[in-house]
Design a protein around this motif. Structure first.
Motif, PDB file in Angstrom:
ATOM      1  N   LEU A  23      32.427 -25.823  83.549  1.00 36.50           N
ATOM      2  CA  LEU A  23      32.477 -26.895  82.554  1.00 36.50           C
ATOM      3  C   LEU A  23      31.146 -27.063  81.834  1.00 36.50           C
ATOM      4  O   LEU A  23      31.116 -27.358  80.639  1.00 36.50           O
ATOM      5  N   GLU A  24      30.046 -26.877  82.545  1.00 40.57           N
ATOM      6  CA  GLU A  24      28.734 -27.019  81.921  1.00 40.57           C
ATOM      7  C   GLU A  24      28.391 -25.821  81.037  1.00 40.57           C
ATOM      8  O   GLU A  24      28.030 -25.982  79.869  1.00 40.57           O
ATOM      9  N   SER A  25      28.511 -24.608  81.582  1.00 38.96           N
ATOM     10  CA  SER A  25      28.047 -23.431  80.841  1.00 38.96           C
ATOM     11  C   SER A  25      29.003 -22.999  79.736  1.00 38.96           C
ATOM     12  O   SER A  25      28.576 -22.657  78.639  1.00 38.96           O
ATOM     13  N   ALA A  26      30.294 -23.030  79.984  1.00 42.96           N
ATOM     14  CA  ALA A  26      31.251 -22.534  78.991  1.00 42.96           C
ATOM     15  C   ALA A  26      31.770 -23.621  78.047  1.00 42.96           C
ATOM     16  O   ALA A  26      32.241 -23.317  76.965  1.00 42.96           O
ATOM     17  N   HIS A  27      31.670 -24.894  78.461  1.00 39.83           N
ATOM     18  CA  HIS A  27      32.295 -25.951  77.665  1.00 39.83           C
ATOM     19  C   HIS A  27      31.363 -27.088  77.280  1.00 39.83           C
ATOM     20  O   HIS A  27      31.791 -28.032  76.605  1.00 39.83           O
ATOM     21  N   GLY A  28      30.118 -27.053  77.713  1.00 38.41           N
ATOM     22  CA  GLY A  28      29.127 -28.030  77.282  1.00 38.41           C
ATOM     23  C   GLY A  28      29.238 -29.421  77.864  1.00 38.41           C
ATOM     24  O   GLY A  28      28.672 -30.361  77.330  1.00 38.41           O
ATOM     25  N   PHE A  29      29.956 -29.583  78.956  1.00 36.82           N
ATOM     26  CA  PHE A  29      30.036 -30.891  79.610  1.00 36.82           C
ATOM     27  C   PHE A  29      28.801 -31.120  80.474  1.00 36.82           C
ATOM     28  O   PHE A  29      28.201 -30.167  80.980  1.00 36.82           O
ATOM     29  N   ASP A  30      28.449 -32.387  80.666  1.00 32.13           N
ATOM     30  CA  ASP A  30      27.470 -32.770  81.684  1.00 32.13           C
ATOM     31  C   ASP A  30      28.287 -33.217  82.884  1.00 32.13           C
ATOM     32  O   ASP A  30      29.108 -34.131  82.757  1.00 32.13           O
ATOM     33  N   VAL A  31      28.077 -32.582  84.045  1.00 37.75           N
ATOM     34  CA  VAL A  31      28.895 -32.874  85.221  1.00 37.75           C
ATOM     35  C   VAL A  31      28.020 -33.381  86.360  1.00 37.75           C
ATOM     36  O   VAL A  31      27.038 -32.749  86.729  1.00 37.75           O
ATOM     37  N   ASP A  32      28.382 -34.535  86.908  1.00 37.47           N
ATOM     38  CA  ASP A  32      27.819 -35.043  88.153  1.00 37.47           C
ATOM     39  C   ASP A  32      28.952 -34.989  89.161  1.00 37.47           C
ATOM     40  O   ASP A  32      30.119 -35.161  88.788  1.00 37.47           O
ATOM     41  N   ALA A  33      28.623 -34.781  90.421  1.00 37.99           N
ATOM     42  CA  ALA A  33      29.671 -34.651  91.432  1.00 37.99           C
ATOM     43  C   ALA A  33      29.404 -35.547  92.635  1.00 37.99           C
ATOM     44  O   ALA A  33      28.252 -35.739  93.039  1.00 37.99           O
ATOM     45  N   VAL A  34      30.485 -36.092  93.166  1.00 32.10           N
ATOM     46  CA  VAL A  34      30.481 -36.843  94.424  1.00 32.10           C
ATOM     47  C   VAL A  34      31.656 -36.335  95.254  1.00 32.10           C
ATOM     48  O   VAL A  34      32.532 -35.647  94.736  1.00 32.10           O
ATOM     49  N   THR A  35      31.677 -36.696  96.543  1.00 38.82           N
ATOM     50  CA  THR A  35      32.696 -36.128  97.428  1.00 38.82           C
ATOM     51  C   THR A  35      33.750 -37.120  97.922  1.00 38.82           C
ATOM     52  O   THR A  35      34.727 -36.697  98.530  1.00 38.82           O
ATOM     53  N   THR A  36      33.569 -38.412  97.680  1.00 37.09           N
ATOM     54  CA  THR A  36      34.505 -39.404  98.215  1.00 37.09           C
ATOM     55  C   THR A  36      34.803 -40.496  97.189  1.00 37.09           C
ATOM     56  O   THR A  36      34.067 -40.671  96.213  1.00 37.09           O
ATOM     57  N   GLY A  37      35.854 -41.252  97.467  1.00 44.44           N
ATOM     58  CA  GLY A  37      36.159 -42.410  96.649  1.00 44.44           C
ATOM     59  C   GLY A  37      35.057 -43.451  96.727  1.00 44.44           C
ATOM     60  O   GLY A  37      34.674 -44.047  95.718  1.00 44.44           O
ATOM     61  N   GLU A  38      34.544 -43.672  97.920  1.00 45.75           N
ATOM     62  CA  GLU A  38      33.470 -44.646  98.111  1.00 45.75           C
ATOM     63  C   GLU A  38      32.239 -44.263  97.278  1.00 45.75           C
ATOM     64  O   GLU A  38      31.640 -45.106  96.614  1.00 45.75           O
ATOM     65  N   ALA A  39      31.874 -42.983  97.295  1.00 45.54           N
ATOM     66  CA  ALA A  39      30.722 -42.520  96.503  1.00 45.54           C
ATOM     67  C   ALA A  39      31.005 -42.662  95.005  1.00 45.54           C
ATOM     68  O   ALA A  39      30.087 -42.938  94.223  1.00 45.54           O
ATOM     69  N   THR A  40      32.253 -42.499  94.609  1.00 42.97           N
ATOM     70  CA  THR A  40      32.626 -42.674  93.203  1.00 42.97           C
ATOM     71  C   THR A  40      32.366 -44.105  92.767  1.00 42.97           C
ATOM     72  O   THR A  40      31.727 -44.355  91.740  1.00 42.97           O
ATOM     73  N   ARG A  41      32.856 -45.058  93.551  1.00 41.04           N
ATOM     74  CA  ARG A  41      32.658 -46.468  93.196  1.00 41.04           C
ATOM     75  C   ARG A  41      31.180 -46.838  93.186  1.00 41.04           C
ATOM     76  O   ARG A  41      30.731 -47.576  92.307  1.00 41.04           O
ATOM     77  N   ALA A  42      30.403 -46.305  94.119  1.00 45.74           N
ATOM     78  CA  ALA A  42      28.964 -46.587  94.141  1.00 45.74           C
ATOM     79  C   ALA A  42      28.274 -46.007  92.905  1.00 45.74           C
ATOM     80  O   ALA A  42      27.411 -46.647  92.298  1.00 45.74           O
ATOM     81  N   THR A  43      28.666 -44.812  92.512  1.00 47.01           N
ATOM     82  CA  THR A  43      28.084 -44.175  91.323  1.00 47.01           C
ATOM     83  C   THR A  43      28.440 -44.965  90.071  1.00 47.01           C
ATOM     84  O   THR A  43      27.591 -45.193  89.206  1.00 47.01           O
ATOM     85  N   LEU A  44      29.686 -45.405  89.961  1.00 47.95           N
ATOM     86  CA  LEU A  44      30.106 -46.171  88.791  1.00 47.95           C
ATOM     87  C   LEU A  44      29.469 -47.558  88.748  1.00 47.95           C
ATOM     88  O   LEU A  44      29.297 -48.129  87.668  1.00 47.95           O
ATOM     89  N   ALA A  45      29.092 -48.101  89.902  1.00 50.06           N
ATOM     90  CA  ALA A  45      28.444 -49.409  89.957  1.00 50.06           C
ATOM     91  C   ALA A  45      26.997 -49.342  89.452  1.00 50.06           C
ATOM     92  O   ALA A  45      26.422 -50.366  89.076  1.00 50.06           O
ATOM     93  N   ASP A  46      26.418 -48.158  89.439  1.00 49.54           N
ATOM     94  CA  ASP A  46      25.051 -47.963  88.948  1.00 49.54           C
ATOM     95  C   ASP A  46      25.079 -48.043  87.425  1.00 49.54           C
ATOM     96  O   ASP A  46      25.559 -47.130  86.759  1.00 49.54           O
TER      97      ASP A  46
END
Length: 129
Positions: A23-46
């Protein structure tokens, strides 16, 4: 074309690496990754971080991607469910939980990932981001 930021929720290191790189190299997206739902909510709360789209695996260590989508409905960010499971049995529940689009791991998570990237772009455009 402006870059879109994507939060990838995936517990497989191999898939995370493959998807992020493509996604980054071929399509120009900026990608951040997390592994759990809990980490998703914490990342979105930032408040220092914002994303144009969330792409989540269906099977997460702490919940399903559908449960995660339902818990994030107020986030107003398109949510793409990324799964190796058959899509048909999941569609109704996923749509009512706020899932915007679906991508099958088996058919679209290979090569340059053109279909996958296009689904993300379409979900973002449909949301008006």
């Amino acid at each position: 074309m402006p870059s879109h930021s994507v939060l990838l929720v995936e517990d497989s290191e191999f898939i995370t690496e493959h998807v992020s790189t493509a996604l980054e190299s071929a399509h120009g997206f900026d990608v951040d990754a997390v592994t759990t739902g809990e980490a998703t909510r914490a990342t979105l709360a930032d408040e220092a971080q914002s994303f144009d789209c969330i792409v989540s695996s269906y099977e997460l260590p702490d919940e399903t991607g559908i449960d995660l989508a339902a818990s994030l409905e107020e986030e107003s960010v398109p949510f793409v469910l990324f799964t190796g499971n058959p899509l048909e049995p999941l569609v109704d529940e996923a749509l009512s939980a706020g899932v915007s689009a679906f991508v099958s791991k088996s058919t679209h998570a290979t090569g340059e990932m053109n279909v996958f990237a296009n689904r993300i772009r379409l979900a973002i455009e449909a949301h008006g981001n």
